[in-house]
Structures are given as structure tokens and as C-alpha cells.
Design a protein around this motif. Structure first.
Motif, PDB file in Angstrom:
ATOM      1  N   GLU A  83       0.827  -1.219   0.000  1.00 32.79           N
ATOM      2  CA  GLU A  83       0.000   0.000   0.000  1.00 32.79           C
ATOM      3  C   GLU A  83       0.855   1.261   0.000  1.00 32.79           C
ATOM      4  OE1 GLU A  83      -2.736  -0.484   3.297  1.00 32.79           O
ATOM      5  OE2 GLU A  83      -3.586  -2.283   2.360  1.00 32.79           O
ATOM      6  N   MET A  84       1.903   1.268   0.804  1.00 25.21           N
ATOM      7  CA  MET A  84       2.753   2.467   0.845  1.00 25.21           C
ATOM      8  C   MET A  84       3.583   2.597  -0.436  1.00 25.21           C
ATOM      9  SD  MET A  84       1.864   4.259   3.246  1.00 25.21           S
ATOM     10  CE  MET A  84       0.353   3.704   4.015  1.00 25.21           C
ATOM     11  N   THR A  85       3.892   1.470  -1.061  1.00 29.09           N
ATOM     12  CA  THR A  85       4.608   1.532  -2.344  1.00 29.09           C
ATOM     13  C   THR A  85       3.691   2.144  -3.406  1.00 29.09           C
ATOM     14  OG1 THR A  85       5.860  -0.440  -1.739  1.00 29.09           O
ATOM     15  CG2 THR A  85       5.876   0.173  -4.064  1.00 29.09           C
ATOM     16  N   ALA A  86       2.428   1.709  -3.405  1.00 29.19           N
ATOM     17  CA  ALA A  86       1.481   2.263  -4.385  1.00 29.19           C
ATOM     18  C   ALA A  86       1.353   3.769  -4.189  1.00 29.19           C
ATOM     19  CB  ALA A  86       0.122   1.576  -4.239  1.00 29.19           C
ATOM     20  N   ARG A  87       1.257   4.192  -2.938  1.00 30.88           N
ATOM     21  CA  ARG A  87       1.134   5.628  -2.677  1.00 30.88           C
ATOM     22  C   ARG A  87       2.402   6.377  -3.103  1.00 30.88           C
ATOM     23  NH1 ARG A  87      -1.951   6.933   2.920  1.00 30.88           N
ATOM     24  NH2 ARG A  87      -3.417   5.193   3.008  1.00 30.88           N
ATOM     25  N   ALA A  88       3.552   5.767  -2.824  1.00 30.20           N
ATOM     26  CA  ALA A  88       4.814   6.440  -3.192  1.00 30.20           C
ATOM     27  C   ALA A  88       4.942   6.537  -4.708  1.00 30.20           C
ATOM     28  CB  ALA A  88       5.999   5.701  -2.591  1.00 30.20           C
ATOM     29  N   LEU A  89       4.428   5.506  -5.412  1.00 26.66           N
ATOM     30  CA  LEU A  89       4.472   5.554  -6.880  1.00 26.66           C
ATOM     31  C   LEU A  89       3.537   6.623  -7.430  1.00 26.66           C
ATOM     32  CD1 LEU A  89       4.583   1.697  -7.574  1.00 26.66           C
ATOM     33  CD2 LEU A  89       6.366   3.334  -8.274  1.00 26.66           C
ATOM     34  N   LEU A  90       2.559   7.037  -6.608  1.00 28.82           N
ATOM     35  CA  LEU A  90       1.609   8.064  -7.041  1.00 28.82           C
ATOM     36  C   LEU A  90       2.182   9.482  -6.981  1.00 28.82           C
ATOM     37  CD1 LEU A  90      -1.762   6.920  -5.412  1.00 28.82           C
ATOM     38  CD2 LEU A  90      -1.370   7.368  -7.846  1.00 28.82           C
ATOM     39  N   VAL A  91       3.306   9.642  -6.316  1.00 23.97           N
ATOM     40  CA  VAL A  91       3.869  10.999  -6.229  1.00 23.97           C
ATOM     41  C   VAL A  91       4.175  11.504  -7.638  1.00 23.97           C
ATOM     42  CG1 VAL A  91       5.822  12.393  -5.431  1.00 23.97           C
ATOM     43  CG2 VAL A  91       4.866  10.610  -3.935  1.00 23.97           C
ATOM     44  N   ASP A  92       3.658  12.655  -7.941  1.00 28.14           N
ATOM     45  CA  ASP A  92       3.887  13.265  -9.256  1.00 28.14           C
ATOM     46  C   ASP A  92       5.310  13.844  -9.249  1.00 28.14           C
ATOM     47  OD1 ASP A  92       4.061  14.897 -11.478  1.00 28.14           O
ATOM     48  OD2 ASP A  92       1.969  15.591 -11.343  1.00 28.14           O
ATOM     49  N   GLN A  93       6.249  13.045  -9.727  1.00 27.51           N
ATOM     50  CA  GLN A  93       7.664  13.426  -9.619  1.00 27.51           C
ATOM     51  C   GLN A  93       7.970  14.723 -10.374  1.00 27.51           C
ATOM     52  OE1 GLN A  93      10.227  11.703  -8.044  1.00 27.51           O
ATOM     53  NE2 GLN A  93       9.453   9.645  -7.697  1.00 27.51           N
ATOM     54  N   GLU A  94       7.307  14.896 -11.525  1.00 24.46           N
ATOM     55  CA  GLU A  94       7.586  16.115 -12.301  1.00 24.46           C
ATOM     56  C   GLU A  94       7.119  17.352 -11.576  1.00 24.46           C
ATOM     57  OE1 GLU A  94       6.255  16.366 -16.400  1.00 24.46           O
ATOM     58  OE2 GLU A  94       7.184  14.402 -16.740  1.00 24.46           O
ATOM     59  N   ALA A  95       5.889  17.257 -11.057  1.00 23.08           N
ATOM     60  CA  ALA A  95       5.338  18.417 -10.334  1.00 23.08           C
ATOM     61  C   ALA A  95       6.166  18.689  -9.080  1.00 23.08           C
ATOM     62  CB  ALA A  95       3.875  18.144  -9.959  1.00 23.08           C
ATOM     63  N   LEU A  96       6.602  17.628  -8.446  1.00 26.18           N
ATOM     64  CA  LEU A  96       7.417  17.782  -7.236  1.00 26.18           C
ATOM     65  C   LEU A  96       8.720  18.503  -7.573  1.00 26.18           C
ATOM     66  CD1 LEU A  96       7.730  17.028  -4.198  1.00 26.18           C
ATOM     67  CD2 LEU A  96       8.919  14.972  -4.958  1.00 26.18           C
ATOM     68  N   ARG A  97       9.350  18.055  -8.627  1.00 26.73           N
ATOM     69  CA  ARG A  97      10.626  18.641  -9.047  1.00 26.73           C
ATOM     70  C   ARG A  97      10.452  20.117  -9.411  1.00 26.73           C
ATOM     71  NH1 ARG A  97      14.783  19.388  -7.693  1.00 26.73           N
ATOM     72  NH2 ARG A  97      16.499  19.772  -9.105  1.00 26.73           N
ATOM     73  N   ALA A  98       9.371  20.399 -10.134  1.00 28.68           N
ATOM     74  CA  ALA A  98       9.131  21.795 -10.538  1.00 28.68           C
ATOM     75  C   ALA A  98       8.956  22.669  -9.301  1.00 28.68           C
ATOM     76  CB  ALA A  98       7.897  21.869 -11.436  1.00 28.68           C
ATOM     77  N   ALA A  99       8.224  22.179  -8.346  1.00 29.85           N
ATOM     78  CA  ALA A  99       8.006  22.958  -7.122  1.00 29.85           C
ATOM     79  C   ALA A  99       9.324  23.134  -6.363  1.00 29.85           C
ATOM     80  CB  ALA A  99       6.961  22.268  -6.244  1.00 29.85           C
ATOM     81  N   GLN A 100      10.125  22.095  -6.344  1.00 31.11           N
ATOM     82  CA  GLN A 100      11.422  22.188  -5.633  1.00 31.11           C
ATOM     83  C   GLN A 100      12.317  23.234  -6.285  1.00 31.11           C
ATOM     84  OE1 GLN A 100      12.747  18.103  -5.858  1.00 31.11           O
ATOM     85  NE2 GLN A 100      11.742  17.498  -3.946  1.00 31.11           N
ATOM     86  N   VAL A 101      12.390  23.163  -7.612  1.00 25.98           N
ATOM     87  CA  VAL A 101      13.284  24.079  -8.340  1.00 25.98           C
ATOM     88  C   VAL A 101      12.844  25.531  -8.166  1.00 25.98           C
ATOM     89  CG1 VAL A 101      14.045  24.757 -10.665  1.00 25.98           C
ATOM     90  CG2 VAL A 101      14.005  22.340 -10.020  1.00 25.98           C
ATOM     91  N   SER A 102      11.520  25.735  -8.135  1.00 28.33           N
ATOM     92  CA  SER A 102      11.043  27.124  -8.039  1.00 28.33           C
ATOM     93  C   SER A 102      10.948  27.603  -6.588  1.00 28.33           C
ATOM     94  CB  SER A 102       9.687  27.260  -8.741  1.00 28.33           C
ATOM     95  OG  SER A 102       8.729  26.497  -8.028  1.00 28.33           O
ATOM     96  N   GLY A 103      11.374  26.771  -5.668  1.00 26.62           N
ATOM     97  CA  GLY A 103      11.349  27.199  -4.260  1.00 26.62           C
ATOM     98  C   GLY A 103       9.953  27.233  -3.677  1.00 26.62           C
ATOM     99  N   ASP A 104       9.041  26.481  -4.282  1.00 28.87           N
ATOM    100  CA  ASP A 104       7.658  26.446  -3.792  1.00 28.87           C
ATOM    101  C   ASP A 104       7.560  25.412  -2.658  1.00 28.87           C
ATOM    102  OD1 ASP A 104       4.968  26.356  -3.369  1.00 28.87           O
ATOM    103  OD2 ASP A 104       4.418  25.811  -5.432  1.00 28.87           O
ATOM    104  N   VAL A 105       7.872  25.858  -1.480  1.00 25.76           N
ATOM    105  CA  VAL A 105       7.966  24.972  -0.325  1.00 25.76           C
ATOM    106  C   VAL A 105       6.665  24.213  -0.075  1.00 25.76           C
ATOM    107  CG1 VAL A 105       8.363  24.912   2.177  1.00 25.76           C
ATOM    108  CG2 VAL A 105       9.676  26.487   0.736  1.00 25.76           C
ATOM    109  N   LEU A 106       5.586  24.966   0.050  1.00 22.15           N
ATOM    110  CA  LEU A 106       4.324  24.309   0.383  1.00 22.15           C
ATOM    111  C   LEU A 106       3.734  23.560  -0.799  1.00 22.15           C
ATOM    112  CD1 LEU A 106       2.741  26.939   2.792  1.00 22.15           C
ATOM    113  CD2 LEU A 106       4.038  24.870   3.323  1.00 22.15           C
ATOM    114  N   GLY A 107       4.031  24.038  -2.003  1.00 16.77           N
ATOM    115  CA  GLY A 107       3.568  23.328  -3.202  1.00 16.77           C
ATOM    116  C   GLY A 107       4.219  21.952  -3.281  1.00 16.77           C
ATOM    117  N   ALA A 108       5.519  21.907  -3.031  1.00 21.57           N
ATOM    118  CA  ALA A 108       6.240  20.628  -3.071  1.00 21.57           C
ATOM    119  C   ALA A 108       5.688  19.691  -2.008  1.00 21.57           C
ATOM    120  CB  ALA A 108       7.739  20.864  -2.857  1.00 21.57           C
ATOM    121  N   ASN A 109       5.491  20.239  -0.832  1.00 21.93           N
ATOM    122  CA  ASN A 109       4.965  19.411   0.254  1.00 21.93           C
ATOM    123  C   ASN A 109       3.562  18.898  -0.084  1.00 21.93           C
ATOM    124  OD1 ASN A 109       3.475  19.727   3.363  1.00 21.93           O
ATOM    125  ND2 ASN A 109       5.173  18.328   3.053  1.00 21.93           N
TER     126      ASN A 109
END
Ligand code: PSV
Ligand code: MN
Length: 393
Positions: free
Chosen positions: A312-338
Motif C-alpha cells: 500500500e505504501m509503495t502504491a502511494r509512493a508511486l503516485l507521487v507526481d515526480q515532475e510536479a514535485l521537481r518543478a516545485a522544488q526548483v522554483s522554491g515552492d515549499v508548500l507546493g512541493a509538500n
């Protein structure tokens, strides 16, 4: 709230989930307890063959647990060829071989680190015997956890012990052949309380790094101080190419060996996310194992619950939108990334996984299917007499 459907998990994610394999510990099926009491349970296996039969039930109902780890000498049998065949007949394989230098009087002051060369040699010989077992079972990994250390400042020469440990490990490592590997587990305390010879990932890494390419670190999730950021360690070991295996379990206080994901599902999610992020998922170089005991709950159900929690936790981890996460990280969008991270964690994947299981001819609810199977009644009726296996036997 709407009921999630299979659409929650894309075909790509289901394809990833299909590759998941979690190794079960033979000792989870034996009786266990605390230093206060070990409770007997009807139907508990009396030998390694019965442990394998029980482990096979978990795989039959979940398709998640194709191999079983053995602990030597607890799982010594007259013929490992027979045990291997019994496992294969039941649809599973024999997996990691765990050595044991923690239950012999000679090892009171150490085994691979002992001041006395004869005792060190005895401990080395035990590991060589474990490698003989691996040759017979076809196991790839030799897992070493050492109960060595000291209780009082000044009691031991910590530096000398590191040096002796390295020499002993090298002798063991040099006996491995082919694809065989050595994985060195760390634990910050217990049974020694002042210093432990392999207390943390850094020490394990420092030791295995000098041995050779096929020496890796084993991360037991229960072996860290409260508050430790375990996923950081996962990231670092993957980065260094030295994460060999996991011993999954949960802890509230010490090395509780409770069901993985029971105490802190979010931590399990974070760990699996870093495994995926670091290329360690469905990667044969990173073995997913359980190291648990079931003291008060049904043991087979406890193992089924455990592998489902990991899935179950693997399925949830696979659901993380890696692209959106990366974009938020690069742009310094702290709460967006979270938020990207938390959105995946809060997605209930259970209905989708149940549907998917059914579509593959597996029970939608493996826990209920086990209870309805009659297996528990059968083993309780059949396994009377003899000595029940326990943690330590
Ligand atoms: C030590 O606490 C440990 O985690 C090691 O993996 C042992 O082999 C196992 O537990 C025994 O249950
Ligand atoms: Mn362990």
C-alpha cells in the motif's frame, strides 16, 4: 468522499507493483515474546519445513512474498536440498541466510571482534558454514548482525575491535562466490548498552566499503534512535551504491519488531519514496525483507498484513507526481512541493489494490481469505505434540 476505483492506479503503476517481492523471515512463524514471556500458540510450526509451509500461505494469497529468509542455527535441517525442494513444491524459494553469533557463551565479550583469536575463528567458521548452507539453498545473501559491544566506558578497546571486525569480515567475504553477497546490519544499541561495534549506517558502510563490491549495508528500520530521518539514510546508501537490503518492521520504543507500517505508515511511505527516487525499487540489488515477530497476534495474518502494508505504501509512493514535485522544488515552492508529496500519501489505494488483486485471480481481501481457507484450523489440529519452534529455535 468518492470511492476510488482502479483509475487511482495507472497501468504503469500496476506494472511496477507487479514486480514487488518481499522476503519473509522464517522466525516470524515461530513463537516469540519478550524477556518476560514467550506465549505458545496453537498451530505454531515445529520445524523449518512447517515454517516454510506457513510462509507459502502468505505468498499464495498475496503474490508478494516469493522467498523466505533462514536463520542459522535456528533453521538447521539434515538436508537443505530437501528444504529447498519443500519450498519449491510450495511455490517459494529459500532466501537470505542469517548468521547467529549471539546465543553462545563463548561470545559473551564478542565474536568477530573478540580479543581471543580462537573465539574469533569459531565465529568466522560459523559464517563459513552459513556460506555452505547458501551453496545448498541457492541463497544470494549472507546477512550478518552482530550483538557485540560493551556496557561500561573503559571496558573495551573500541578501536582494536573495529580492526579485528574488519579482518574477520574480510575472511568471510573472501569465501563468497559467484553472485553471493555479504550484507552487514547495524543497530545502535542492545544487547550492549554503552557501545555497539556496528551501531550505525556509517560504521557498516566503512566496514563493507573495504571488503569489496559484493559487500553491502542492511538497514533494519527498527534500529535507529527515535527521530532519526531514516529516508535520508536510504537516499545516501543508494547514492553510494551500498544499500543491499532492508529489514522492515515498526518500532514505538526500542527494537520492537512490530508489523511494518503499523507504528508510522507515513515513515514507511517516505522510505519507499526514497527507494523509488534512488532507483532501488524492483532492483534486485536492494532486497526488501521483513524482520518481525508476532508475539500476540496470529503469525500468518501478521505477515499478510505486513506485506500488504508495504504494498500500500509503495502504491502511494508511486503516485507521487515526480515532475510536479521537481518543478516545485526548483522554483522554491515549499508548500507546493509538500502538497504534491502529501496528496500521494493521503490517497487511499486499498480499493484499487483489491480490484487489481481480483483481476489477477488473487483474493480481494487476503486477510479474510486466509481466515476462510481452513488452513489455521488444519495446522492447529495437525501440529500437536513435538516442540514448537520459537525465536531462538
Ligand atoms: C537484531 O535485532 C535483528 O534485527 C537481526 O536482524 C537478527 O538476525 C534478528 O533481529 C533476529 O530476530
Ligand atoms: Mn534485523
Amino acid at each position: 468522499m468518492t470511492t476510488p476505483t482502479t483509475s487511482v492506479l495507472s497501468d504503469e503503476i500496476l506494472g511496477q507493483l507487479e514486480k514487488q517481492a518481499i522476503e519473509l523471515p522464517s522466525w516470524a512463524f515461530g513463537n516469540s515474546g519478550t524477556r518476560f514471556k514467550v506465549f505458545a500458540t496453537p498451530g505454531t510450526p515445529r520445524d523449518p519445513f512447517e515454517k516454510i509451509s506457513d510462509a507459502a500461505q502468505v505468498n499464495k494469497l498475496t503474490a508478494l512474498a516469493p522467498s523466505v529468509a533462514l536463520h542459522i542455527p535456528w533453521d538447521l535441517v539434515d538436508s537443505f536440498d530437501d528444504l529447498r525442494k519443500h519450498a519449491e513444491d510450495n511455490g517459494v524459494e529459500l532466501g537470505t541466510i542469517n548468521s547467529n553469533t549471539f546465543q553462545d557463551d563463548d561470545y559473551k565479550f564478542g565474536a568477530l571482534t573478540h580479543e581471543d583469536a580462537a573465539i574469533r575463528q569459531k565465529a568466522i567458521d560459523h559464517h563459513l558454514a552459513c556460506i555452505d548452507v547458501m551453496d545448498a539453498t541457492g541463497s544470494r545473501d549472507l546477512k550478518i548482525w552482530l550483538a557485540e559491544g560493551s556496557n561500561y566506558p573503559g571496558q573495551a578497546d573500541m578501536r582494536g575491535r573495529q580492526d579485528r571486525l574488519n579482518e574477520s569480515l574480510q575472511k568471510i567475504y573472501d569465501r563468497l562466490s559467484g553472485e553471493q553477497r555479504l550484507v552487514l546490519e547495524y543497530k545502535f544499541f542492545e544487547p550492549a548498552f554503552y557501545h555497539t561495534d556496528v551501531p550505525d549506517w556509517g560504521t557498516s558502510y566503512a566496514q563493507v566499503a573495504t571488503l569489496g563490491e559484493r559487500a553491502m549495508v542492511c538497514l533494519d528500520t527498527g534500529h535507529h534512535a527515535p527521530g532519526t530521518n531514516i529516508e535520508f539514510i536510504v537516499m545516501q546508501l543508494l547514492r553510494l551504491g551500498k544499500l543491499g537490503s532492508f529489514d522492515f518492521n515498526s518500532r514505538f520504543y526500542a527494537d520492537d519488531d512490530l508489523i511494518v507500517g503499523a507504528a508510522d505508515p507515513f515513515q514507511l511511505f517516505r522510505i519507499v519514496f526514497e527507494v523509488i527516487r534512488g532507483g532501488g525499487y524492483a532492483n534486485p540489488d536492494v532486497a526488501f525483507m521483513l524482520d518481525q515477530c508476532h508475539n500476540v497476534e496470529n503469525k500468518i495474518l501478521g505477515q499478510i498484513r505486513s506485506v500488504l502494508n508495504v504494498q500500500e505504501m509503495t502504491a502511494r509512493a508511486l503516485l507521487v507526481d515526480q515532475e510536479a514535485l521537481r518543478a516545485a522544488q526548483v522554483s522554491g515552492d515549499v508548500l507546493g512541493a509538500n502538497a504534491v508529496f502529501m496528496d500521494a500519501f493521503y490517497t487511499d489505494v486499498r480499493p484499487a489494490l483489491a480490484e487489481w488483486r481480483e483481476s489477477r485471480g488473487l483474493p480481494a481481501d487476503p486477510m479474510a481469505a486466509y481466515l476462510a481457507s481452513g488452513y489455521q484450523e488444519k495446522i492447529e489440529a495437525e501440529r500437536v505434540g513435538g516442540v514448537q519452534a520459537g525465536w531462538g529455535a
